[in-house]
Design a protein around this motif. Structure first.
Motif, PDB file in Angstrom:
ATOM      1  N   ARG A 174     -26.609 -44.391  62.278  1.00 23.09           N
ATOM      2  CA  ARG A 174     -27.940 -44.336  62.892  1.00 23.09           C
ATOM      3  C   ARG A 174     -28.271 -45.574  63.724  1.00 23.09           C
ATOM      4  O   ARG A 174     -28.965 -45.486  64.717  1.00 23.09           O
ATOM      5  N   TYR A 175     -27.814 -46.723  63.229  1.00 24.30           N
ATOM      6  CA  TYR A 175     -28.218 -47.963  63.905  1.00 24.30           C
ATOM      7  C   TYR A 175     -27.010 -48.850  64.212  1.00 24.30           C
ATOM      8  O   TYR A 175     -27.004 -50.028  63.834  1.00 24.30           O
ATOM      9  N   PRO A 176     -25.992 -48.330  64.881  1.00 23.33           N
ATOM     10  CA  PRO A 176     -24.766 -49.122  65.034  1.00 23.33           C
ATOM     11  C   PRO A 176     -25.001 -50.478  65.696  1.00 23.33           C
ATOM     12  O   PRO A 176     -24.344 -51.458  65.338  1.00 23.33           O
ATOM     13  N   ASP A 177     -25.939 -50.533  66.625  1.00 22.73           N
ATOM     14  CA  ASP A 177     -26.102 -51.788  67.371  1.00 22.73           C
ATOM     15  C   ASP A 177     -27.212 -52.686  66.825  1.00 22.73           C
ATOM     16  O   ASP A 177     -27.430 -53.778  67.330  1.00 22.73           O
ATOM     17  N   ARG A 178     -27.882 -52.209  65.783  1.00 21.93           N
ATOM     18  CA  ARG A 178     -28.923 -53.061  65.200  1.00 21.93           C
ATOM     19  C   ARG A 178     -28.260 -54.160  64.386  1.00 21.93           C
ATOM     20  O   ARG A 178     -27.234 -53.925  63.733  1.00 21.93           O
ATOM     21  N   PRO A 179     -28.840 -55.347  64.402  1.00 22.28           N
ATOM     22  CA  PRO A 179     -28.242 -56.411  63.582  1.00 22.28           C
ATOM     23  C   PRO A 179     -28.339 -56.071  62.091  1.00 22.28           C
ATOM     24  O   PRO A 179     -29.397 -55.627  61.633  1.00 22.28           O
ATOM     25  N   ALA A 180     -27.254 -56.257  61.367  1.00 21.48           N
ATOM     26  CA  ALA A 180     -27.231 -55.975  59.925  1.00 21.48           C
ATOM     27  C   ALA A 180     -27.336 -57.264  59.127  1.00 21.48           C
ATOM     28  O   ALA A 180     -28.040 -57.328  58.127  1.00 21.48           O
TER      29      ALA A 180
ATOM     30  N   ASN B  97     -23.613 -56.784  63.658  1.00 30.28           N
ATOM     31  CA  ASN B  97     -24.420 -55.560  63.679  1.00 30.28           C
ATOM     32  C   ASN B  97     -23.844 -54.544  62.691  1.00 30.28           C
ATOM     33  O   ASN B  97     -22.806 -54.784  62.068  1.00 30.28           O
ATOM     34  N   TYR B  98     -24.537 -53.395  62.562  1.00 36.32           N
ATOM     35  CA  TYR B  98     -24.110 -52.434  61.541  1.00 36.32           C
ATOM     36  C   TYR B  98     -22.712 -51.888  61.827  1.00 36.32           C
ATOM     37  O   TYR B  98     -21.937 -51.636  60.904  1.00 36.32           O
ATOM     38  N   ARG B  99     -22.371 -51.729  63.127  1.00 39.75           N
ATOM     39  CA  ARG B  99     -21.034 -51.226  63.428  1.00 39.75           C
ATOM     40  C   ARG B  99     -19.981 -52.231  62.941  1.00 39.75           C
ATOM     41  O   ARG B  99     -18.997 -51.871  62.297  1.00 39.75           O
ATOM     42  N   GLN B 100     -20.231 -53.510  63.245  1.00 41.43           N
ATOM     43  CA  GLN B 100     -19.274 -54.548  62.841  1.00 41.43           C
ATOM     44  C   GLN B 100     -19.177 -54.665  61.319  1.00 41.43           C
ATOM     45  O   GLN B 100     -18.090 -54.834  60.764  1.00 41.43           O
ATOM     46  N   LEU B 101     -20.331 -54.534  60.671  1.00 41.52           N
ATOM     47  CA  LEU B 101     -20.301 -54.590  59.203  1.00 41.52           C
ATOM     48  C   LEU B 101     -19.480 -53.411  58.667  1.00 41.52           C
ATOM     49  O   LEU B 101     -18.635 -53.576  57.790  1.00 41.52           O
ATOM     50  N   GLY B 102     -19.726 -52.229  59.225  1.00 43.60           N
ATOM     51  CA  GLY B 102     -18.982 -51.043  58.807  1.00 43.60           C
ATOM     52  C   GLY B 102     -17.481 -51.233  59.010  1.00 43.60           C
ATOM     53  O   GLY B 102     -16.674 -50.872  58.142  1.00 43.60           O
ATOM     54  N   GLU B 103     -17.117 -51.809  60.142  1.00 42.52           N
ATOM     55  CA  GLU B 103     -15.684 -52.015  60.417  1.00 42.52           C
ATOM     56  C   GLU B 103     -15.065 -52.997  59.428  1.00 42.52           C
ATOM     57  O   GLU B 103     -13.944 -52.800  58.945  1.00 42.52           O
ATOM     58  N   ALA B 104     -15.791 -54.070  59.156  1.00 42.21           N
ATOM     59  CA  ALA B 104     -15.261 -55.067  58.209  1.00 42.21           C
ATOM     60  C   ALA B 104     -15.080 -54.441  56.827  1.00 42.21           C
ATOM     61  O   ALA B 104     -14.089 -54.689  56.139  1.00 42.21           O
ATOM     62  N   VAL B 105     -16.072 -53.629  56.432  1.00 40.31           N
ATOM     63  CA  VAL B 105     -16.009 -52.979  55.117  1.00 40.31           C
ATOM     64  C   VAL B 105     -14.841 -51.984  55.080  1.00 40.31           C
ATOM     65  O   VAL B 105     -14.081 -51.937  54.108  1.00 40.31           O
TER      66      VAL B 105
END
Lengths: 569, 231
Positions: free
Chosen positions: A35-41, A50-58
């Motif tokens: 939903r919010y890939p580009d929002r800062p996480a 951002n959420y996309r980067q966090l998702g990738e790291a996870v």
């Protein structure tokens, strides 16, 4: 749920019951990424993900954990201070059905060893500053891998260089993994890992966390929290704050993420709602925290009374240097919130400070004051779907009337399944009542008002509330003192400082043939206990106060101490 | 102390097997509902070593419940205090079973100590070694203690109990005790001794308990195992 007397106090728009989706904790992150890939996480020391980067790291780290052999149900210790890697570690463990076992970053090798061994953890993820402690703890555990990360990994580039030059060595952050085949850098592991894990079916009833907590007598037990428990608590928290804006709020994660409070209230809650989490590595750095709140325009600041008090009384705040008016909502837990602290902080921020209550066995939040009509000195009312009763203090079986004190019992979707490998303790804490329901006996003594507000009046558990909302069980400290060859008798109490916190004080009787200085005993404790548990003072006595049959009464020590302080002042 | 639970059965001295040797210290025997035979006799100074060994054999939890402290060792001073009793104001039943070789093996102690300020009140402490928990020995020990206490002018038994020490809480509840908060995690139980106390153990058992306890408090009753007293 059925109507309860306290429902009348719910803020407008707060439901008494919720629908809980069939989601595991990992799904909450996946949804936020979608939903919010580009929002800062996450923001940490000025760097951002951002959420996309966090998702990738996870994704990558969960694949790496699978590469180490972690399969569904395996326990993985998380021995970390607050930093982005802590969030990545939890999420990666959950993604592949692992069970996270958080350990307080202040824990000594012995304290960590107990939790790692009792949980049967296979892997530990730790900061480099904990590496020596992990090595010391290894024998006696089933740990097969040590995944090490340096807190600087996610610093912005310039800060990273400065840290390497100035603080890394002196701060104990440098670790040499050579010679230890079980140790590996998290960074190297992630670089070599596949981009995503083999899919694992994680159900909401699967175990997500073993959260260690002291029992009545201070022996740590692993609280079994399922994905459903933790997810439900997130949703309950959201429900009682209907005004919070999805993907807009800025959360300060300053309390330790290895504690159930920050894990749920700061981390899981933020990810579920797409908030930005500003991670603060050390909440004791009050100036740093103030600067962060000011700069980030933080809106949510979960804390403990000591933290609000320290922030409110900081010279920089008094001088008006920091703008805290962005802060809209603070939930205070762990100890009673003094009215003056609450008032002062509400004045400073223009936001709301409400007192809540919980315990690790309930993921942890069960009660909170309504934002619109809270009552100072109370823990508020049970959250949606949470039922609460007061039973007599002795057998904990008879229902008490409003206004009468007794043991607080709760039930709801956030309540644990039990204690890890402790069927007796579980049966004693989760009891089936005559109404056919299973109730969590909190061990805290409370009173419910006629109209449904709850107030904690005492604890059944013998516990010292150290600064920062950390709990110290006298027995843990006494156990260590008794290990010293000169100590014959030991009694440990909490001496009040200010309105809520206590400092640890030990009374000891020593062998007359083995003279020992107070400082030696303090140092002895320091080697064996986390800093916040170490007695600040040691007093020598000829004999500890005892009952006729020889039982040691800590309360007599506390009463004598109080009397002396009153006489001195 | 009414309870539907099966009660221990008193074994009259004439029925005790093997028969005690002449001059041997009297022991009051009971058969527990599960068949275990346990004997009660007053604690005396010669028990100090056994008491210290028994202390070491306790689990941490049992030790904590007994002393409200995780003390790993019993000091010499404490051990003397707990064994050198006047048998009137401070009295204790040692609880034992017959070991494999026929020797009596201690598995618990139940004591009262009279309150110095209120002589009608005494504090109770009971400890049973862990393998023998759950058999009803604590209840038997407290009842046997109550019988003796009543003959010494004690009307109220008290106890400091941790809230999670459910067996002792239940024993006091069985005596109709009231409980007051005595600090975090701690309650003070207070039970007024009932006149029908003998009813629970049986009059014959009570008479024997009183006789054996009285013998210990009487200096002219020598113990065969005491070399100084031996003829």
């Amino acid at each position: 749920m059925e109507e309860r007397i306290w429902h009348q106090h719910y803020d407008q728009g707060v439901p008494t019951s919720l629908e809980y989706p069939d989601l595991a904790l990992g799904d909450l992150l996946t949804k936020a990424v979608d939903r919010y890939p580009d929002r800062p996480a996450i923001r940490f020391m000025g760097s951002e993900m951002n959420y996309r980067q966090l998702g990738e790291a996870v994704d990558r780290f969960s694949a790496a954990l699978q590469g180490l052999g972690v399969v569904k149900g395996d326990r993985v210790s998380v021995f970390m201070a607050n930093c982005p890697q802590t969030v990545i570690a939890y999420e990666a463990i959950w993604r592949i059905g692992g069970v996270a076992v958080p350990s307080n970053p202040l824990y000594t090798a012995a304290e960590f060893a107990h939790q790692a061994a009792d949980s049967g953890s296979k892997v530990v993820i730790c900061l480099s500053m904990m590496y020596d402690r992990v090595l010391t703890a290894l024998p006696g555990t089933e740990l097969e891998h040590i995944v090490v990360t340096n807190i600087k990994e996610y610093f912005p580039p310039i800060l990273k260089v400065l840290f390497t030059l100035v603080k890394e060595k002196s701060g104990g952050h440098r670790a040499d993994l050579s010679g230890e085949p079980r140790a590996v850098w998290m960074r190297d592991l992630m670089a070599a890992a596949r981009p995503g894990p083999e899919p694992v079916s994680v159900r909401t009833d699967d175990l997500a966390v073993l959260m260690y907590t002291g029992g009545t007598t201070g022996v740590p037990k692993g609280v079994e929290l399922s994905h459903r428990n933790l997810m439900a608590n997130c949703r309950q928290l959201q429900a009682v704050s209907p005004g919070l804006r999805e993907a807009e709020e800025i959360m300060i994660s300053a309390l330790p993420l290895t504690h159930s409070y920050a894990m749920t209230v700061c981390m899981n809650h933020s990810i579920d709602r797409g908030y930005l989490q500003v991670i603060v590595p050390d909440a004791r750095d009050i100036k740093g925290l103030l600067e962060t709140i000011h700069k980030e325009r933080a809106t949510l600041l979960p804390g403990v009374p000591a933290l609000y008090s320290a922030l409110g009384n900081h010279p920089g705040v008094i001088a008006g240097k920091y703008d805290l008016t962005s802060v809209a909502q603070c939930v205070s837990g762990a100890a009673g919130l003094a009215p003056e602290v609450q008032r002062r902080f509400e004045e400073l921020t223009g936001g709301k400070v409400v007192e809540g209550y919980g315990l690790s066995e309930a993921s942890p939040v069960t009660h909170v004051n309504p934002l619109g009509g809270g009552r100072n000195g109370t823990i508020g009312v049970p959250m949606p779907d949470t039922d609460a009763i007061i039973v007599d203090e002795d057998a904990e079986a008879t229902l008490m009337a409003p206004g009468e004190r007794g043991v607080l019992c709760v039930r709801g979707p956030q309540v644990m399944a039990g204690y890890w490998n402790q069927p007796e303790e579980t049966a004693d804490t989760l009891r089936v009542h005559d109404d056919g329901h299973t109730w969590l006996h909190t061990g805290d003594v409370a009173v419910m008002s006629e109209d449904g507000f709850f107030t904690i009046v005492d604890r059944k558990k013998d516990m010292i509330l150290a600064a920062g909302g950390l709990n110290v069980y006298p027995r843990e400290v006494e156990d260590v003192l008794y290990e010293h060859p000169a100590v014959r008798e030991a009694g440990v109490i909490g001496v009040p400082i200010g309105s809520t916190d206590q400092r640890v004080k030990a009374f000891v009787v020593v062998d007359s043939e083995m003279p020992v200085e107070a400082q030696e005993l303090i140092d002895f404790c320091r080697e064996r206990l986390a800093r916040f548990k170490v007695p600040k003072h040691v007093e020598f006595l000829d004999e500890l106060p005892k009952t006729f049959v020889g039982k040691i009464l800590r309360r007599e020590l506390a009463a004598a101490e109080l009397l002396r302080e009153q006489q001195e002042s | 102390m009414s309870s539907d639970r099966p009660r221990p059965r008193f074994i009259p001295p004439a029925d005790v097997l093997p028969r005690p040797a002449p001059g041997e210290e009297p022991i009051v025997w009971f058969e527990m509902p599960g068949g275990l035979q346990v004997g009660l006799r007053p604690i005396h100074p010669d028990d100090r070593q056994a008491l210290m060994e028994g202390f070491q054999a306790l689990s941490e939890e049992s030790r904590y419940h007994r002393f409200l402290s995780p003390m790993p060792r019993l000091s010499d001073r404490q051990a003397r205090y707990l064994t050198e009793l006047d048998q009137i104001d401070h009295f204790a039943w040692g609880i034992g079973i017959r070991g494999d070789a026929g020797a009596i093996e201690g598995i618990g102690v139940a004591r009262y100590v009279r309150d110095t300020a209120d002589r009608t009140t005494a504090e109770v402490a009971v400890v049973i070694t862990d393998p023998y928990h759950g058999l009803g020995l604590g209840t038997l020990a407290v009842q046997a203690l109550a019988v003796v206490a009543a003959t010494r002018g004690i009307e109220v038994l008290t106890g400091y109990l941790l809230g999670d020490n459910k067996p002792m809480v239940r024993i006091f509840q069985g005596m109709g005790a009231t409980f007051t908060h005595a600090g975090p995690g701690l309650v003070r139980a207070e039970a007024v001794l009932q006149d029908d106390a003998p009813g629970t153990l049986g009059e014959e058992a009570c008479a024997e308990l009183i006789r054996v306890a009285g013998r210990a408090s009487h200096p002219s009753a020598p113990r065969s195992d005491d070399p100084d007293q031996r003829g």
